[in-house]
Enzyme design. Structure first.
Site, PDB file in Angstrom:
ATOM      1  N   CYS A  63       5.696 -38.894  -5.074  1.00 12.25           N
ATOM      2  CA  CYS A  63       6.800 -39.745  -5.526  1.00 12.25           C
ATOM      3  C   CYS A  63       7.015 -39.633  -7.040  1.00 12.25           C
ATOM      4  O   CYS A  63       7.584 -40.529  -7.643  1.00 12.25           O
ATOM      5  CB  CYS A  63       6.496 -41.195  -5.157  1.00 12.25           C
ATOM      6  SG  CYS A  63       5.025 -41.780  -6.005  1.00 12.25           S
ATOM      7  N   CYS A 160      -0.951 -30.960  -2.454  1.00 12.33           N
ATOM      8  CA  CYS A 160      -0.181 -30.168  -1.496  1.00 12.33           C
ATOM      9  C   CYS A 160      -1.128 -29.840  -0.351  1.00 12.33           C
ATOM     10  O   CYS A 160      -2.255 -29.437  -0.578  1.00 12.33           O
ATOM     11  CB  CYS A 160       0.319 -28.879  -2.131  1.00 12.33           C
ATOM     12  SG  CYS A 160       1.150 -27.832  -0.926  1.00 12.33           S
ATOM     13  N   GLY A 278       0.653 -51.378 -16.300  1.00 10.10           N
ATOM     14  CA  GLY A 278       0.935 -50.165 -15.530  1.00 10.10           C
ATOM     15  C   GLY A 278       1.038 -50.433 -14.034  1.00 10.10           C
ATOM     16  O   GLY A 278       1.539 -49.621 -13.283  1.00 10.10           O
ATOM     17  N   ALA A 349      -8.204 -40.226 -13.342  1.00  4.89           N
ATOM     18  CA  ALA A 349      -6.983 -40.174 -12.517  1.00  4.89           C
ATOM     19  C   ALA A 349      -6.196 -38.906 -12.814  1.00  4.89           C
ATOM     20  O   ALA A 349      -6.751 -37.873 -13.187  1.00  4.89           O
ATOM     21  CB  ALA A 349      -6.140 -41.423 -12.734  1.00  4.89           C
ATOM     22  N   LEU A 415      -5.271 -60.057 -23.841  1.00  8.83           N
ATOM     23  CA  LEU A 415      -5.929 -59.087 -24.700  1.00  8.83           C
ATOM     24  C   LEU A 415      -4.854 -58.445 -25.568  1.00  8.83           C
ATOM     25  O   LEU A 415      -3.878 -57.902 -25.048  1.00  8.83           O
ATOM     26  CB  LEU A 415      -6.628 -58.030 -23.832  1.00  8.83           C
ATOM     27  CG  LEU A 415      -7.259 -56.864 -24.561  1.00  8.83           C
ATOM     28  CD1 LEU A 415      -8.416 -57.326 -25.442  1.00  8.83           C
ATOM     29  CD2 LEU A 415      -7.778 -55.837 -23.550  1.00  8.83           C
ATOM     30  N   GLY A 810       1.829 -30.733   9.856  1.00 10.59           N
ATOM     31  CA  GLY A 810       1.379 -31.231  11.156  1.00 10.59           C
ATOM     32  C   GLY A 810      -0.101 -30.970  11.379  1.00 10.59           C
ATOM     33  O   GLY A 810      -0.865 -31.873  11.675  1.00 10.59           O
ATOM     34  N   ALA A1092      -1.453 -23.169  18.058  1.00 11.71           N
ATOM     35  CA  ALA A1092      -2.279 -22.064  18.575  1.00 11.71           C
ATOM     36  C   ALA A1092      -1.917 -20.699  17.988  1.00 11.71           C
ATOM     37  O   ALA A1092      -2.201 -19.664  18.580  1.00 11.71           O
ATOM     38  CB  ALA A1092      -2.217 -22.026  20.107  1.00 11.71           C
ATOM     39  N   LEU A1159      -2.882 -17.294   7.925  1.00 12.73           N
ATOM     40  CA  LEU A1159      -2.187 -18.523   8.265  1.00 12.73           C
ATOM     41  C   LEU A1159      -2.618 -19.003   9.640  1.00 12.73           C
ATOM     42  O   LEU A1159      -3.231 -18.275  10.392  1.00 12.73           O
ATOM     43  CB  LEU A1159      -0.676 -18.271   8.300  1.00 12.73           C
ATOM     44  CG  LEU A1159      -0.029 -18.009   6.948  1.00 12.73           C
ATOM     45  CD1 LEU A1159       1.380 -17.520   7.153  1.00 12.73           C
ATOM     46  CD2 LEU A1159      -0.024 -19.263   6.117  1.00 12.73           C
ATOM     47  N   GLU A1161      -4.180 -21.277  12.809  1.00 10.86           N
ATOM     48  CA  GLU A1161      -5.414 -21.930  13.219  1.00 10.86           C
ATOM     49  C   GLU A1161      -6.646 -21.302  12.575  1.00 10.86           C
ATOM     50  O   GLU A1161      -7.510 -21.964  12.050  1.00 10.86           O
ATOM     51  CB  GLU A1161      -5.569 -21.801  14.732  1.00 10.86           C
ATOM     52  CG  GLU A1161      -4.402 -22.296  15.526  1.00 10.86           C
ATOM     53  CD  GLU A1161      -4.348 -23.791  15.605  1.00 10.86           C
ATOM     54  OE1 GLU A1161      -5.395 -24.396  15.855  1.00 10.86           O
ATOM     55  OE2 GLU A1161      -3.269 -24.348  15.391  1.00 10.86           O
TER      56      GLU A1161
HETATM   57  C1  LIG Z   1      -4.662 -43.116  -8.224  1.00 11.55           C
HETATM   58  C2  LIG Z   1      -5.537 -43.801  -9.229  1.00 11.55           C
HETATM   59  C3  LIG Z   1      -6.642 -43.129  -9.719  1.00 11.55           C
HETATM   60  C4  LIG Z   1      -7.468 -43.755 -10.636  1.00 11.55           C
HETATM   61  N1  LIG Z   1      -8.552 -43.064 -11.104  1.00 11.55           N
HETATM   62  C5  LIG Z   1      -9.363 -43.642 -12.008  1.00 11.55           C
HETATM   63  C6  LIG Z   1     -10.496 -42.945 -12.529  1.00 11.55           C
HETATM   64  O1  LIG Z   1     -10.756 -41.804 -12.185  1.00 11.55           O
HETATM   65  N2  LIG Z   1     -11.297 -43.601 -13.411  1.00 11.55           N
HETATM   66  C7  LIG Z   1     -11.030 -44.871 -13.822  1.00 11.55           C
HETATM   67  O2  LIG Z   1     -11.751 -45.393 -14.639  1.00 11.55           O
HETATM   68  N3  LIG Z   1      -9.973 -45.556 -13.351  1.00 11.55           N
HETATM   69  C8  LIG Z   1      -9.139 -44.975 -12.460  1.00 11.55           C
HETATM   70  N4  LIG Z   1      -8.069 -45.669 -11.986  1.00 11.55           N
HETATM   71  C9  LIG Z   1      -7.888 -47.074 -12.401  1.00 11.55           C
HETATM   72  C10 LIG Z   1      -6.994 -47.170 -13.637  1.00 11.55           C
HETATM   73  O3  LIG Z   1      -7.682 -46.748 -14.764  1.00 11.55           O
HETATM   74  C11 LIG Z   1      -6.619 -48.631 -13.780  1.00 11.55           C
HETATM   75  O4  LIG Z   1      -5.906 -48.974 -12.639  1.00 11.55           O
HETATM   76  C12 LIG Z   1      -5.752 -48.853 -14.986  1.00 11.55           C
HETATM   77  O5  LIG Z   1      -6.392 -48.510 -16.144  1.00 11.55           O
HETATM   78  C13 LIG Z   1      -5.253 -50.291 -15.041  1.00 11.55           C
HETATM   79  O6  LIG Z   1      -4.261 -50.419 -16.024  1.00 11.55           O
HETATM   80  P1  LIG Z   1      -2.827 -51.052 -15.741  1.00 11.55           P
HETATM   81  O7  LIG Z   1      -2.098 -51.110 -17.008  1.00 11.55           O
HETATM   82  O8  LIG Z   1      -2.154 -50.306 -14.650  1.00 11.55           O
HETATM   83  O9  LIG Z   1      -3.251 -52.469 -15.240  1.00 11.55           O
HETATM   84  P2  LIG Z   1      -2.441 -53.506 -14.355  1.00 11.55           P
HETATM   85  O10 LIG Z   1      -2.567 -53.132 -12.928  1.00 11.55           O
HETATM   86  O11 LIG Z   1      -1.070 -53.680 -14.878  1.00 11.55           O
HETATM   87  O12 LIG Z   1      -3.276 -54.818 -14.646  1.00 11.55           O
HETATM   88  C14 LIG Z   1      -4.620 -54.932 -14.276  1.00 11.55           C
HETATM   89  C15 LIG Z   1      -5.172 -56.312 -14.638  1.00 11.55           C
HETATM   90  O13 LIG Z   1      -5.274 -56.462 -16.023  1.00 11.55           O
HETATM   91  C16 LIG Z   1      -4.563 -57.597 -16.477  1.00 11.55           C
HETATM   92  N5  LIG Z   1      -4.028 -57.266 -17.779  1.00 11.55           N
HETATM   93  C17 LIG Z   1      -3.362 -56.140 -18.124  1.00 11.55           C
HETATM   94  N6  LIG Z   1      -3.128 -56.122 -19.444  1.00 11.55           N
HETATM   95  C18 LIG Z   1      -3.638 -57.251 -19.949  1.00 11.55           C
HETATM   96  C19 LIG Z   1      -3.698 -57.807 -21.261  1.00 11.55           C
HETATM   97  N7  LIG Z   1      -3.223 -57.173 -22.298  1.00 11.55           N
HETATM   98  N8  LIG Z   1      -4.295 -59.008 -21.397  1.00 11.55           N
HETATM   99  C20 LIG Z   1      -4.813 -59.672 -20.345  1.00 11.55           C
HETATM  100  N9  LIG Z   1      -4.773 -59.199 -19.087  1.00 11.55           N
HETATM  101  C21 LIG Z   1      -4.201 -58.009 -18.899  1.00 11.55           C
HETATM  102  C22 LIG Z   1      -3.527 -57.848 -15.401  1.00 11.55           C
HETATM  103  O14 LIG Z   1      -3.134 -59.203 -15.373  1.00 11.55           O
HETATM  104  C23 LIG Z   1      -4.289 -57.440 -14.162  1.00 11.55           C
HETATM  105  O15 LIG Z   1      -5.106 -58.492 -13.728  1.00 11.55           O
HETATM  106  C24 LIG Z   1      -7.209 -45.085 -11.073  1.00 11.55           C
HETATM  107  C25 LIG Z   1      -6.085 -45.757 -10.575  1.00 11.55           C
HETATM  108  C26 LIG Z   1      -5.256 -45.128  -9.674  1.00 11.55           C
HETATM  109  C27 LIG Z   1      -4.068 -45.866  -9.132  1.00 11.55           C
HETATM  110  S1  FES Z   2       4.283 -27.694   0.947  1.00 21.40           S
HETATM  111 FE1  FES Z   2       2.983 -29.013  -0.142  1.00 21.40          FE
HETATM  112  S2  FES Z   2       2.464 -30.467   1.346  1.00 21.40           S
HETATM  113 FE2  FES Z   2       3.559 -29.030   2.494  1.00 21.40          FE
HETATM  114  S1  FES Z   3       3.393 -41.777  -2.630  1.00 23.35           S
HETATM  115 FE1  FES Z   3       3.233 -42.299  -4.701  1.00 23.35          FE
HETATM  116  S2  FES Z   3       1.548 -41.176  -5.351  1.00 23.35           S
HETATM  117 FE2  FES Z   3       1.536 -40.851  -3.230  1.00 23.35          FE
END
Ligand SMILES: Cc1cc2nc3c(=O)[nH]c(=O)nc-3n(C[C@H](O)[C@H](O)[C@H](O)COP(=O)(O)OP(=O)(O)OC[C@H]3O[C@@H](n4cnc5c(N)ncnc54)[C@H](O)[C@@H]3O)c2cc1C
Ligand code: FES
Ligand code: FES
Length: 1231
Positions: A63, A160, A278, A349, A415, A810, A1092, A1159, A1161
C-alpha cells in the site's frame, strides 16, 4: 459541532488535483483511496484501487504511496514513502499524496520507473508492483541517481511473493550510477563480456542470451517532468493555521491542535486520548477514544547540556539524517552513541515505517523489542516532558521502560524531546540485534552496551547493559554492571560478566516469543562481541597505556565475530536459449516477452477482484470463526449483532438451501467445531467495517471436547488419521538390511502458511432472472467454485458463471479454499438478494486457510561404506489438520516422489495423513514433494557423514544412471538428469567453490560457509489422468482481431502471455492483434485447476488445436490470395460463411520427468539447497544438537546447533520446562 465529518485538505497528486471534503476520522489513507469518492470540481466518481491491501499492518509495502509535505524547518518539500494502511487520513491535512495512478498511466504517459519494472520482467502476479513502484518513485524523487544501497533500503520492506527480488532490483538498478557486473565462475569477468566464439561457462555466446531487456531503449528519467507540490498547500504551509481542527466520527474525534499550547490544554481536557504521531504502534487501536495529533515539533532542539536533543515529533528517518550529520561533524569519541543508534535505525522496520514512526512514539510505546530504547537507556538519555503546568526532565532508565508510574509521564504530559549526551574518550557504546532476517523484522533479542574505562587503563569505571526481547519490557542488567565496576577488561571479567548476566537476565518460560535457550545464548554472545569490539578499540589506544599494564589481545581467529553481515544487492544472471535465427520475426515463441499485464501492474490499472467498483446495492460479508480447537456448539446468539446499525443479516448453516459441504468438512459448522478458525457463520452489512464489527457481537457458547490434538505425534498416539495408509514397495528391504550398515533417524519438516499477497476474495452478484449468479473470484479453479456454489444453493451449474481476470498469487492456496468462500457468499447473496463482497483480511486469511503440511519422517537406510545405498525404508506422517481437503492426494504425491533422483533397489515408502485440531492444510507449491524429498536428502547427507564422504559424492553414486523403471513403474531415462547435474557442477564451479569454502572455514572461527548441490527429479502433472485435459475457445472478429479464451488462470505465471505466444505462432499474426480478457466458466467449461506445473502445456495445446482448426478453414482463401492481408482473408472468410470461431481440445498428456524447472511446483524444492548448504556450514563446527533432524533452518536452530562456550552456559536443567509450553515451530519440536 453538529457536522459528522469536517473537511480535510489533502491533495492527491493526480493529473487533476483532488481535494477531499468529508472524511471519517477512523479511516486510513488506504480505505480512503480505495472507496468511491468525488472529485471536487466535477462530479466524477473515482476509485483509486492501484494502492493495494495485503497485510494492513505496515509489514508488506503493497500500500506504499508518496506523501509530500512542506518542512517548516528546512523550508523544503519533503517527499517520503508511507504505508497507506497505517496512515490516519486526518493526519494528512495539508499534505500532498501521490499514488501509483498519479505517477503514470498506460492511457497517457508511462514514466521510466513504471516502464522499467515492467520491461525488466519485475512483475508476475503484479499485486505487489504498485507498492514497489511507489517506493522506487519516492527514492528517485529524492535521489534521481541513487546508489545501490539506497535502492536496497528503499525496497527493503516491500514484499513480493512471486517474482523473486532480482528482476525488481535489476529494474531499479538501471537508475543507479554504478552497476556491478556479474561474477561468472568466480573469474570476475561478466558473462556478457565473453567473445562471440568463447565457450563461456554458460555455453556458446551465439546460442545463449542473458539480456532480458535493452536498457538503451528505456526512456531517461527527467525530474523536471514530475508533478509539482500544489501551490495552495505551499501557501498553507508557509502561513500555518494556528487554529485547532476537529474531525468528528461516529466513535471518536480527531483533534489537530494548532499550537503546542492548544495541545497541552487538550491533554488536560482529554488525558486518556493518545497522541497519534506515526500511528505505527497504535495502529487501529486509537479509534476508540478521543484523539489528537501533535503539531510538528521541531526536529532538533538546542540544549545547555553537551549532546543532541531531538524533538519527539521527529521521524525515525529524519533522526537517521540528523545522526549521520552529527557523526560527520563531531570527533569520533563523542559520537559512539549516535553510531550505535544509527546502526539500529538502518535495520529497524523498513523505509516507510521509519518515515512515519516518530522518536517520541517509539520511546513512549516502551515496546519490549524496541531497538532504540536499550541504546538510549545505557547512554543516559533524558526525556524532556512538557505539560500545561511546565516542563521537567526524567531519565530514560529501566524504571521508565518498565512503565513504573513514578518514573513515567503523567497523563497530561507529553514528551517534547529526547536528549542524548555525547560520549567521551575511553567510553564505548555498541548496539546488537538478532532478528529472523536482517531487514524488516522485529528483533528476537537486542542490546545496548556502554562502558567507560578509567583514562589510560582497561579498568571499568562505569558500565551499562540493557536488553530488549527478553522480558515484558527493556531490561537493564544494573546489578551485574555494578558488580563489575573496577574490574579489568579481560577474559576473567568476561567469564564473570556472562555468569552474572545469565543470573540477572533470567528469562522466564513466558518470555515474549519463547526461544528461551536461544535468547540466553544471545545475551552472552552479544556481550562477547562487545568485549571484542572494546578490545579492538583499546588496541588503537594502546600507546596511552602505561608500560606496566598490558591489556588482553584479540586472537585473529576470533576477529570474524566483529564483521557484520552486509546486506548487498543480489547478483545473478538469467540465461535462455536464443531462438533459431531463421525463426520469423513475428513468431514470439522462445523469446523473452514481457508479461501481458506488466505495464498495467506497474500503473495500478490491472484490476484484481476487489478492484471491481461497487455494484448497485452491494453488501459486505465478514466471517465468524471458532475460538475453540475442539468443542460442541451449544448456542449461537446473533441478536446483538443484528441490533447494530447497517447490519443486514447473519448467515448460518440453516440458511444453506443445498448441501453444507461434505461430511466432516462443513462449509458452516453446525454442532461441533474441530479447530480454531473454523467458519461458523457470516455477517452481512452495508459496510465492511460494520460487518467486521458485528462479528465481535456474535455470542457462541461452546462445550470443550477431548481429545485436542495438535501434533503428529499426538495424532499417532490417538490413532487419528484422515485416510488409509499409502504404501509403495520394491525389492526386499528386510533382506537387504541384513548385509549393510544402517542409520535410523527421525526428521521433522515444518509447515508453511499461505501468504499470497492478495488475500482470498469474492464478489457474488445475483441476477434477477432464473437464479443466475455471476461470481468474480480470486481462484486457481473457477470450475470448482462453480460446482460448489451449485451444490450449496441446489441450482444447476449452468446458472453460475465464475470469472477470473487475474489472481494476486495462489501457490496452491487458491485451489480448494475459494470455493468455500464463494459458496458462503453465494448463500448470503441468495438470502438477501444483494450482491455480496467478501474480502478476507490477512488475519482471517491466515487463520482459516491452512497451508503446507508439516511432515514427520522416520527413515532406516542401509548402505555400504563406499556410500552405495542398498535399502531405504521411509515412513512419513503429514499433519492434515481437521479435514481431508487435499491431504490424501498430498500423501500419495509425497510417497510417489520420495525416491527423488536415486535408484535404490530395495525401497519401502509409507505415508499417513494425520487428523489434528488445526485448520485444514491444503495444496501448496510442490504438493508434498519438497517435504518428502527433504527427508530423503537428509538421509543422503547422514550417509555421507557416516562414510566420511562429501554429500554430492553420495548423491552421484546413487543417482539413476541408465534407463530404468521408477518406483511408480514409469520408464525413466536419466540422460537429462545426468547432463543437468554435470552442467550445474561445471557452471557453478562447484569444486573450486568447495575449496574456497573449506579455506574460509579454516581461517574463521565464528563465521562459517557451506555449499550444497541437490538433484531433483520431478514428474509434473496430476495423479488422475482425467485431469490431463484442456480446452480453448478462439474467436476471430471481422476486423481481424482475435479473442483467445482457455482453461488456465492467470496467477502471475504469465499463462495468458504464453497462450498468445502459441496463438501468434499458429495463426502467424502478431500478438498485438490478439487479446485474452478473462477465464470464465461460460466460455470454457469443466476446466481443471491451474496447478501441477502443466497448465501452460495442456492449455497451450488446446489453444494450438483451436488455431490450427481456424487456419485450416482459412487455408483455401489464403492459397487463393497469398498476397492478401490477414484482414482481407478474414473478411473473405466471413463473406463465404466460414465459421471464425473454434474450440480447441487436448487430452492424453503423458507425465514427463523434468529435472530442473525454474517455475511451478518443482522450483519450490530448489530452496532446499540453501538448507543443506547451511547444514554443511554447521557441520564444520562442534555440533550441540543434530541440525539435520529439523527444518526450516532458523537463526535460532543454526545458533543452537553450534556448540561453543556460550551455548554451554545455558543451564541444561532448564531445557525441560522451557520447551513444555512452546508451540512447536515445526512438528514434534519437543526435545
Ligand atoms: C511493520 C513494523 C515494523 C517495525 N519494526 C520495528 C523494529 O524492527 N524495531 C523496533 O524497534 N520497532 C519496530 N517497529 C515499531 C516502531 O518503531 C514503533 O511503532 C514506532 O516507533 C512508534 O512511533 P509512532 O510515531 O508511530 O507512534 P504512535 O503509534 O503514533 O504512538 C505510540 C504511542 O506513543 C504515544 N506518543 C507518541 N508521541 C508522543 C509524545 N510526544 N508524547 C507522549 N506520548 C506520545 C502515543 O500516544 C501512543 O501511545 C515496527 C513497527 C511496524 C509497524
Ligand atoms: S508479483 Fe510480487 S507478489 Fe506477485
Ligand atoms: S497493506 Fe499496508 S503494508 Fe501491507
Amino acid at each position: 459541532r453538529g457536522h459528522r465529518y469536517k473537511t480535510i485538505i489533502i491533495s492527491l497528486l493526480f493529473p487533476t488535483q483532488v481535494m477531499e471534503r468529508n472524511v471519517d476520522p477512523e479511516g486510513t489513507l488506504l480505505t480512503f483511496l480505495r472507496k468511491n469518492w468525488t472529485l471536487l470540481s466535477k462530479s466524477w466518481l473515482l476509485r483509486l484501487t492501484g494502492t493495494k491491501y495485503a497485510c494492513g499492518r505496515g509489514g508488506c509495502g503493497a500500500c506504499t504511496v508518496m506523501v509530500s509535505k512542506h518542512d517548516p524547518v528546512s523550508r523544503k518539500i519533503r517527499h517520503f514513502s508511507v504505508t497507506a494502511c497505517l496512515m490516519p487520513i486526518c493526519s494528512l491535512h495539508g499534505a500532498a499524496v501521490t499514488t501509483v495512478e498519479g505517477v503514470g498511466s498506460i492511457k497517457t504517459r508511462l514514466p521510466p520507473v513504471q516502464e522499467r519494472i515492467a520491461k525488466s520482467h519485475g512483475t508476475q502476479c503484479g499485486f505487489c508492483t504498485p507498492g514497489m513502484v511507489m517506493s522506487m518513485y519516492t527514492l528517485l524523487r529524492n535521489h534521481p541517481q541513487p546508489s545501490e544501497e539506497q535502492l536496497m533500503e528503499a525496497l527493503g520492506s516491500n514484499l513480493c511473493r512471486c517474482t523473486g527480488y532480482r528482476p525488481i532490483l535489476e529494474s531499479g538498478r538501471t537508475f543507479c550510477m554504478e552497476s556491478n557486473s556479474c561474477q561468472q565462475k568466480g573469474t570476475g569477468k561478466c558473462c556478457l563480456d565473453w567473445g562471440e566464439n568463447d565457450s563461456s561457462p554458460l555455453g556458446k555466446k551465439s546460442e545463449i542470451c542473458t539480456k532480458l531487456f535493452a536498457k538503451e531503449e528505456f526512456q531517461s528519467l527527467d525530474p523536471t517532468q514530475e508533478l509539482i507540490f500544489p501551490p495552495e498547500l505551499l501557501r498553507m504551509a508557509e502561513n500555518p493555521e494556528k487554529r485547532t481542527l476537529t474531525f468528528y466520527g461516529e466513535r471518536g474525534t480527531w483533534i489537530s491542535p494548532g499550537t503546542l499550547k492548544d495541545l497541552l490544554e487538550l491533554k488536560v481536557k482529554h488525558p486518556k486520548a493518545p497522541l497519534v504521531l506515526g500511528n505505527t504502534s497504535l495502529g487501529k487501536s486509537w479509534c476508540h477514544d478521543y484523539n489528537s495529533v501533535a503539531p510538528l515539533m521541531s526536529p532538533v532542539k538546542t540544549s545547555c547540556f553537551p549532546g543532541l536533543t531531538i524533538g519527539a515529533g521527529c521521524s525515525l528517518a529524519q533522526m537517521q539524517d540528523i545522526l549521520a550529520e552529527r557523526i560527520a561533524e563531531l570527533p569520533e569519541e563523542k559520537t559512539q552513541t549516535y553510531r550505535a543508534l544509527l546502526k539500529h535505525l538502518r535495520s529497524l522496520a523498513g523505509q516507510q515505517i521509519r518515515n512515519m514512526a516518530s522518536l517520541g512514539g517509539h520511546v513512549i510505546s516502551q515496546h519490549c523489542c524496541s531497538d532504540l530504547n536499550p541504546v538510549l537507556a545505557v547512554s543516559n538519555a533524558t526525556l524532556n516532558l512538557i505539560s500545561a503546568e511546565g516542563t521537567r526532565q526524567i531519565p530514560l532508565n529501566e524504571h521508565f521502560l518498565a512503565g513504573l508510574a513514578s518514573a513515567d509521564l503523567k497523563p497530561e504530559e507529553i514528551l517534547e524531546s529526547v536528549h542524548i549526551p555525547h560520549s567521551q574518550k575511553w567510553e564505548f557504546v555498541s548496539a546488537f540485534r538478532q532478528a529472523q532476517c536482517q531487514q524488516n523484522a522485529l528483533p528476537h533479542v537486542n542490546a545496548g552496551m556502554r562502558v567507560l574505562l578509567k583514562e589510560g587503563t582497561d579498568s571499568i569505571e562505569d558500565l551499562s547493559i540493557a536488553y530488549g526481547g527478553v522480558g515484558a519490557a527493556t531490561i537493564s542488567a544494573h546489578r551485574s554492571c555494578q558488580l563489575l565496576l573496577g574490574r579489568r577488561w579481560n577474559e576473567l571479567m568476561l567469564d564473570e560478566a556472562c555468569r552474572l548476566l545469565l543470573d540477572e537476565v533470567s528469562l522466564p518460560g513466558s518470555a515474549p516469543g519463547g526461544r528461551v535457550e536461544f535468547k540466553r545464548t544471545l545475551v552472552v554472545s552479544f556481550l562477547f562481541k562487545f568485549y571484542l569490539e572494546v578490545l579492538q578499540e583499546l588496541k588503537k589506544l594502546v600507546k596511552l597505556f602505561s608500560d606496566s599494564r598490558h591489556h588482553s589481545e584479540v586472537s585473529d581467529q576470533f576477529l570474524s565475530a566483529l564483521e557484520d553481515f552486509l546486506v548487498t544487492i543480489p547478483q545473478g544472471v538469467q540465461t535462455y536459449q536464443n531462438v533459431d535465427p531463421h525463426q520469423p520475426l513475428q513468431d514470439p515463441v522462445g523469446r523473452p516477452i514481457m508479461h501481458l499485464s506488466a505495464l498495467k501492474h506497474a500503473t495500478g490499472e490491472a484490476m484484481f477482484c476487489d478492484d471491481i467498483p461497487m455494484v448497485d446495492k452491494e453488501l459486505f460479508m465478514a466471517l465468524v470463526t471458532s475460538s475453540r480447537a475442539h468443542a460442541k456448539i451449544i448456542s449461537i446468539d446473533v441478536s446483538k449483532a443484528l441490533e447494530l446499525p447497517e447490519v443486514v443479516d447473519v448467515i448460518t448453516a440453516e440458511d444453506i438451501p443445498g448441501t453444507n459441504g461434505a461430511e466432516g468438512d462443513k462449509l458452516l459448522a453446525i454442532d461441533e467445531v474441530n479447530c480454531v478458525g473454523q467458519i461458523i457463520c457470516a455477517v452481512v452489512a452495508e459496510t465492511d467495517v460494520q460487518a467486521k464489527r458485528a462479528t465481535e457481537k456474535i455470542e457462541i457458547t461452546y462445550e470443550d471436547l477431548e481429545p485436542v490434538i495438535f501434533t503428529i505425534k499426538d495424532a499417532i498416539k490417538h490413532n487419528s488419521f484422515l485416510c488409509p495408509e499409502k504404501k509403495l514397495e520394491q525389492g526386499n528391504v528386510e533382506e537387504a538390511f541384513e548385509k549393510v550398515d544402517q542409520i535410523l533417524e527421525e526428521v521433522h519438516v515444518g509447515g508453511q502458511k499461505h501468504f499470497y499477497m492478495e488475500t482470498q476474495r469474492v464478489l457474488v452478484i445475483p441476477k434477477t432472472e432464473d437464479k443466475e449468479l455471476d461470481i468474480y473470484v480470486s481462484t486457481q479453479d473457477p470450475a470448482h467454485v462453480q460446482k460448489t456454489v451449485s451444490s450449496t444453493l441446489n441450482i444447476p451449474i449452468n446458472r453460475i458463471t465464475c470469472h477470473v481476470k487475474r489472481v494476486g498469487g495462489g501457490f496452491g492456496g487458491k485451489v480448494g479454499k475459494p470455493a468455500v468462500f464463494g459458496a458462503i457468499a453465494a448463500v448470503g447473496a441468495i438470502k438477501t438478494g444483494h450482491p455480496i463482497r467478501l474480502v478476507l483480511d490477512r488475519e482471517d486469511d491466515m487463520l482459516i486457510t491452512g497451508g503446507r503440511h508439516p511432515v514427520f519422517g522416520k527413515y532406516k537406510v542401509g548402505f555400504m561404506n563406499n556410500g552405495r545405498i542398498k535399502a531405504l525404508d521411509i515412513e512419513c506422517y503429514i499433519n492434515g489438520g481437521c479435514t481431508l481437503d487435499d491431504s490424501e492426494l498430498v500423501t500419495e504425491f509425497l510417497i510417489l516422489k520420495l525416491e527423488n533422483a536415486y535408484k535404490i533397489r530395495n525401497l519401502r515408502f509409507q505415508g499417513r495423513a494425520c487428523m489434528t485440531n488445526l485448520p485444514s492444510n491444503t495444496a501448496f507449491r510442490g504438493f508434498g514433494f519438497p517435504q518428502g524429498a527433504l527427508v530423503t536428502e537428509s538421509c543422503i547427507t547422514a550417509v555421507a557423514a557416516k562414510c566420511g564422504l562429501p554429500p554430492e559424492k553420495i548423491r552421484e553414486k546413487n543417482m539413476y544412471k541408465t534407463v530404468d523403471k521408477t518406483i511408480y513403474k514409469q520408464a525413466f531415462n536419466p540422460e537429462t538428469l545426468i547432463r543437468c547435474w554435470n552442467e550445474c557442477l561445471d557452471k557453478s564451479s562447484f569444486y573450486s567453490r568447495r575449496m574456497h569454502v573449506e579455506e574460509f572455514n579454516k581461517k574463521n572461527y565464528w563465521k562459517k560457509k557451506g555449499i550444497a548441490i541437490i538433484p531433483m527429479k520431478f514428474s509434473v502433472g496430476f495423479a488422475a489422468t482425467s485431469y490431463h485435459q484442456a480446452a480453448a475457445l478462439v474467436h476471430i472478429y471481422t476486423d481481424g482481431s482475435v479473442l483467445v479464451t482457455h482453461g488456465g488462470n492467470e496467477l502471475g505465471q504469465g499463462i495468458h502471455t504464453k497462450m498468445l505466444q502459441v496463438a501468434s505462432r499458429e495463426l502467424k499474426i502478431p500478438m498485438s492483434c490478439m487479446h485474452i480478457s478473462e477465464t470464465s466458466t461460460a466460455t470454457v467449461p469443466n476446466t481443471i485447476a491451474t496447478a501441477a506445473s502443466i497448465s501452460a502445456d495442456v492449455n497451450g495445446r488446446a489453444v494450438q488445436n483451436a488455431c490450427q482448426i481456424l487456419l485450416k478453414r482459412l487455408e483455401p482463401i489464403i492459397k487463393k490470395h497469398p498476397e492478401g492481408t490477414w484482414e482481407d482473408w478474414i473478411e473473405a472468410a466471413f463473406e463465404q460463411r466460414i465459421s471464425l470461431s473454434a474450440t480447441g481440445y487436448f487430452r492424453n498428456f503423458l507425465n514427463q520427468c523434468a529435472f530442473l524447472q525454474g517455475l511451478g511446483e518443482s522450483g519450490m524444492f530448489l530452496g532446499s539447497s540453501v538448507f543443506f548448504a547451511i547444514a554443511d556450514a554447521v557441520a564444520t563446527v562442534d555440533i550441540a544438537e543434530d541440525f539435520m533432524v529439523q527444518s526450516p533452518a532458523t537463526p535460532e536452530r543454526v545458533r543452537m546447533a553450534c556448540a561453543d562456550r556460550f551455548t554451554e552456559m545455558r543451564p541444561r536443567e532448564l531445557s525441560m520446562w522451557i520447551h513444555t509450553w512452546q508451540i512447536p515451530p515445526a512438528e514434534g519440536y519437543s526435545r
